[in-house]
Design a protein around this motif. Structure first.
Motif, PDB file in Angstrom:
ATOM      1  N   GLU A 144       0.851  -1.183   0.000  1.00 39.98           N
ATOM      2  CA  GLU A 144       0.000   0.000   0.000  1.00 39.98           C
ATOM      3  C   GLU A 144       0.888   1.234   0.000  1.00 39.98           C
ATOM      4  O   GLU A 144       1.911   1.273   0.681  1.00 39.98           O
ATOM      5  CB  GLU A 144      -0.901   0.004   1.227  1.00 39.98           C
ATOM      6  CG  GLU A 144      -1.930  -1.110   1.197  1.00 39.98           C
ATOM      7  CD  GLU A 144      -2.850  -1.091   2.401  1.00 39.98           C
ATOM      8  OE1 GLU A 144      -2.528  -0.424   3.413  1.00 39.98           O
ATOM      9  OE2 GLU A 144      -3.899  -1.748   2.343  1.00 39.98           O
ATOM     10  N   ALA A 145       0.484   2.232  -0.785  1.00 41.72           N
ATOM     11  CA  ALA A 145       1.256   3.468  -0.884  1.00 41.72           C
ATOM     12  C   ALA A 145       0.313   4.654  -0.898  1.00 41.72           C
ATOM     13  O   ALA A 145      -0.830   4.542  -1.356  1.00 41.72           O
ATOM     14  CB  ALA A 145       2.103   3.447  -2.158  1.00 41.72           C
ATOM     15  N   ARG A 146       0.805   5.746  -0.388  1.00 38.58           N
ATOM     16  CA  ARG A 146       0.052   7.002  -0.421  1.00 38.58           C
ATOM     17  C   ARG A 146       0.735   7.932  -1.418  1.00 38.58           C
ATOM     18  O   ARG A 146       1.817   7.630  -1.920  1.00 38.58           O
ATOM     19  CB  ARG A 146      -0.019   7.624   0.970  1.00 38.58           C
ATOM     20  CG  ARG A 146      -0.783   6.714   1.936  1.00 38.58           C
ATOM     21  CD  ARG A 146      -1.181   7.458   3.198  1.00 38.58           C
ATOM     22  NE  ARG A 146      -1.996   6.614   4.054  1.00 38.58           N
ATOM     23  CZ  ARG A 146      -3.314   6.473   3.952  1.00 38.58           C
ATOM     24  NH1 ARG A 146      -3.971   7.140   3.034  1.00 38.58           N
ATOM     25  NH2 ARG A 146      -3.973   5.695   4.777  1.00 38.58           N
ATOM     26  N   ILE A 147       0.126   9.038  -1.673  1.00 43.99           N
ATOM     27  CA  ILE A 147       0.643   9.957  -2.686  1.00 43.99           C
ATOM     28  C   ILE A 147       2.089  10.375  -2.383  1.00 43.99           C
ATOM     29  O   ILE A 147       2.920  10.450  -3.280  1.00 43.99           O
ATOM     30  CB  ILE A 147      -0.299  11.171  -2.884  1.00 43.99           C
ATOM     31  CG1 ILE A 147       0.032  11.922  -4.168  1.00 43.99           C
ATOM     32  CG2 ILE A 147      -0.268  12.094  -1.693  1.00 43.99           C
ATOM     33  CD1 ILE A 147      -0.403  11.215  -5.407  1.00 43.99           C
ATOM     34  N   GLY A 148       2.412  10.602  -1.114  1.00 40.95           N
ATOM     35  CA  GLY A 148       3.781  10.970  -0.742  1.00 40.95           C
ATOM     36  C   GLY A 148       4.789   9.890  -1.096  1.00 40.95           C
ATOM     37  O   GLY A 148       5.914  10.185  -1.519  1.00 40.95           O
ATOM     38  N   ASP A 149       4.386   8.633  -0.937  1.00 39.53           N
ATOM     39  CA  ASP A 149       5.252   7.514  -1.326  1.00 39.53           C
ATOM     40  C   ASP A 149       5.502   7.525  -2.828  1.00 39.53           C
ATOM     41  O   ASP A 149       6.622   7.310  -3.288  1.00 39.53           O
ATOM     42  CB  ASP A 149       4.610   6.174  -0.950  1.00 39.53           C
ATOM     43  CG  ASP A 149       4.467   5.964   0.536  1.00 39.53           C
ATOM     44  OD1 ASP A 149       5.423   6.231   1.280  1.00 39.53           O
ATOM     45  OD2 ASP A 149       3.379   5.499   0.954  1.00 39.53           O
ATOM     46  N   ALA A 186      -6.836  12.358  -6.805  1.00 42.70           N
ATOM     47  CA  ALA A 186      -6.079  11.104  -6.699  1.00 42.70           C
ATOM     48  C   ALA A 186      -6.588  10.049  -7.671  1.00 42.70           C
ATOM     49  O   ALA A 186      -5.805   9.244  -8.176  1.00 42.70           O
ATOM     50  CB  ALA A 186      -6.121  10.583  -5.265  1.00 42.70           C
ATOM     51  N   LYS A 187      -7.882  10.069  -7.964  1.00 41.02           N
ATOM     52  CA  LYS A 187      -8.413   9.067  -8.895  1.00 41.02           C
ATOM     53  C   LYS A 187      -7.836   9.256 -10.293  1.00 41.02           C
ATOM     54  O   LYS A 187      -7.652   8.286 -11.027  1.00 41.02           O
ATOM     55  CB  LYS A 187      -9.944   9.070  -8.904  1.00 41.02           C
ATOM     56  CG  LYS A 187     -10.580  10.315  -9.461  1.00 41.02           C
ATOM     57  CD  LYS A 187     -12.089  10.228  -9.426  1.00 41.02           C
ATOM     58  CE  LYS A 187     -12.686  11.510  -9.975  1.00 41.02           C
ATOM     59  NZ  LYS A 187     -14.133  11.485  -9.939  1.00 41.02           N
ATOM     60  N   ARG A 193      -4.553  -1.131  -7.777  1.00 38.40           N
ATOM     61  CA  ARG A 193      -5.849  -0.673  -7.276  1.00 38.40           C
ATOM     62  C   ARG A 193      -5.697   0.691  -6.598  1.00 38.40           C
ATOM     63  O   ARG A 193      -4.610   1.060  -6.175  1.00 38.40           O
ATOM     64  CB  ARG A 193      -6.399  -1.639  -6.224  1.00 38.40           C
ATOM     65  CG  ARG A 193      -6.921  -2.945  -6.749  1.00 38.40           C
ATOM     66  CD  ARG A 193      -7.586  -3.793  -5.671  1.00 38.40           C
ATOM     67  NE  ARG A 193      -6.761  -4.057  -4.505  1.00 38.40           N
ATOM     68  CZ  ARG A 193      -5.861  -5.016  -4.412  1.00 38.40           C
ATOM     69  NH1 ARG A 193      -5.642  -5.803  -5.431  1.00 38.40           N
ATOM     70  NH2 ARG A 193      -5.178  -5.202  -3.310  1.00 38.40           N
ATOM     71  N   PHE A 194      -6.826   1.359  -6.450  1.00 36.80           N
ATOM     72  CA  PHE A 194      -6.869   2.607  -5.693  1.00 36.80           C
ATOM     73  C   PHE A 194      -8.149   2.617  -4.876  1.00 36.80           C
ATOM     74  O   PHE A 194      -9.234   2.383  -5.410  1.00 36.80           O
ATOM     75  CB  PHE A 194      -6.828   3.820  -6.625  1.00 36.80           C
ATOM     76  CG  PHE A 194      -7.023   5.124  -5.903  1.00 36.80           C
ATOM     77  CD1 PHE A 194      -6.088   5.558  -4.978  1.00 36.80           C
ATOM     78  CD2 PHE A 194      -8.136   5.893  -6.140  1.00 36.80           C
ATOM     79  CE1 PHE A 194      -6.271   6.757  -4.294  1.00 36.80           C
ATOM     80  CE2 PHE A 194      -8.325   7.098  -5.466  1.00 36.80           C
ATOM     81  CZ  PHE A 194      -7.388   7.528  -4.548  1.00 36.80           C
ATOM     82  N   SER A 222      -9.978   5.796   1.246  1.00 39.34           N
ATOM     83  CA  SER A 222      -8.814   5.913   2.127  1.00 39.34           C
ATOM     84  C   SER A 222      -7.642   6.642   1.481  1.00 39.34           C
ATOM     85  O   SER A 222      -6.698   7.031   2.160  1.00 39.34           O
ATOM     86  CB  SER A 222      -8.342   4.516   2.555  1.00 39.34           C
ATOM     87  OG  SER A 222      -7.865   3.798   1.426  1.00 39.34           O
ATOM     88  N   GLY A 223      -7.679   6.802   0.149  1.00 39.08           N
ATOM     89  CA  GLY A 223      -6.571   7.448  -0.556  1.00 39.08           C
ATOM     90  C   GLY A 223      -5.356   6.544  -0.683  1.00 39.08           C
ATOM     91  O   GLY A 223      -4.244   7.021  -0.874  1.00 39.08           O
ATOM     92  N   VAL A 224      -5.572   5.243  -0.583  1.00 39.69           N
ATOM     93  CA  VAL A 224      -4.469   4.280  -0.625  1.00 39.69           C
ATOM     94  C   VAL A 224      -4.393   3.608  -1.996  1.00 39.69           C
ATOM     95  O   VAL A 224      -5.386   3.097  -2.501  1.00 39.69           O
ATOM     96  CB  VAL A 224      -4.617   3.218   0.490  1.00 39.69           C
ATOM     97  CG1 VAL A 224      -3.595   2.114   0.343  1.00 39.69           C
ATOM     98  CG2 VAL A 224      -4.500   3.871   1.856  1.00 39.69           C
TER      99      VAL A 224
END
Length: 133
Positions: free
Chosen positions: A38-43, A59-60, A74-75, A79-81
């Motif tokens: 799992e990653a977030r935008i910062g990652d 984000a989508k 996947r997104f 959760s924004g993940v």
């Protein structure tokens, strides 16, 4: 003479996972690198697949682009993940097949940085020993 067999963990059976110790990583097949990441935008910015100026975009839209590029599987909009895509053998895209080492280690996502403190079974890992040569 004692036969010291080390059983390999099964990813889907958490009860087979071994209590983590730092020396395990050097003799493991990098089985943690076959788990979903799992990653977030910062990652994604740190990895270099998203530019800082894209942070303001929905984000989508970023997810759609990264899915087309084969980087994101996947997104989860709620959760924004993002979940990073894996190769056909379930290895992380960033795992070198021969060395079994991470090719983006210094830029890796927080999920990887925090393993095994967090994850399916905190404090344990899905240890699979490298084959003897």
């Amino acid at each position: 003479m004692k036969n010291n067999l080390i059983a390999a963990a099964e990813l889907d059976r958490l009860d087979t996972w071994a209590k983590y110790s730092a020396d395990m990583c050097h003799s493991c097949m990098s089985s943690c690198c076959t788990l979903p990441v799992e990653a977030r935008i910062g990652d994604l910015i740190r990895i270099g697949v998203v530019d800082e100026f894209e942070r303001g975009e929905p984000a989508k839209n970023i997810a759609r682009r990264l899915q087309k590029e084969g980087i994101v599987e996947r997104f989860n909009q709620k959760s924004g993940v993002f979940t990073l895509a894996r190769m056909s053998n379930n290895d992380c895209l960033y795992l070198d097949r021969k060395s079994r080492l991470c090719t983006i280690y210094d830029k890796r996502p927080d999920t990887c940085r925090n393993h095994p403190k967090v994850g399916p079974r905190p404090g344990y890992c899905a240890y699979k020993p490298k084959p003897l040569k």
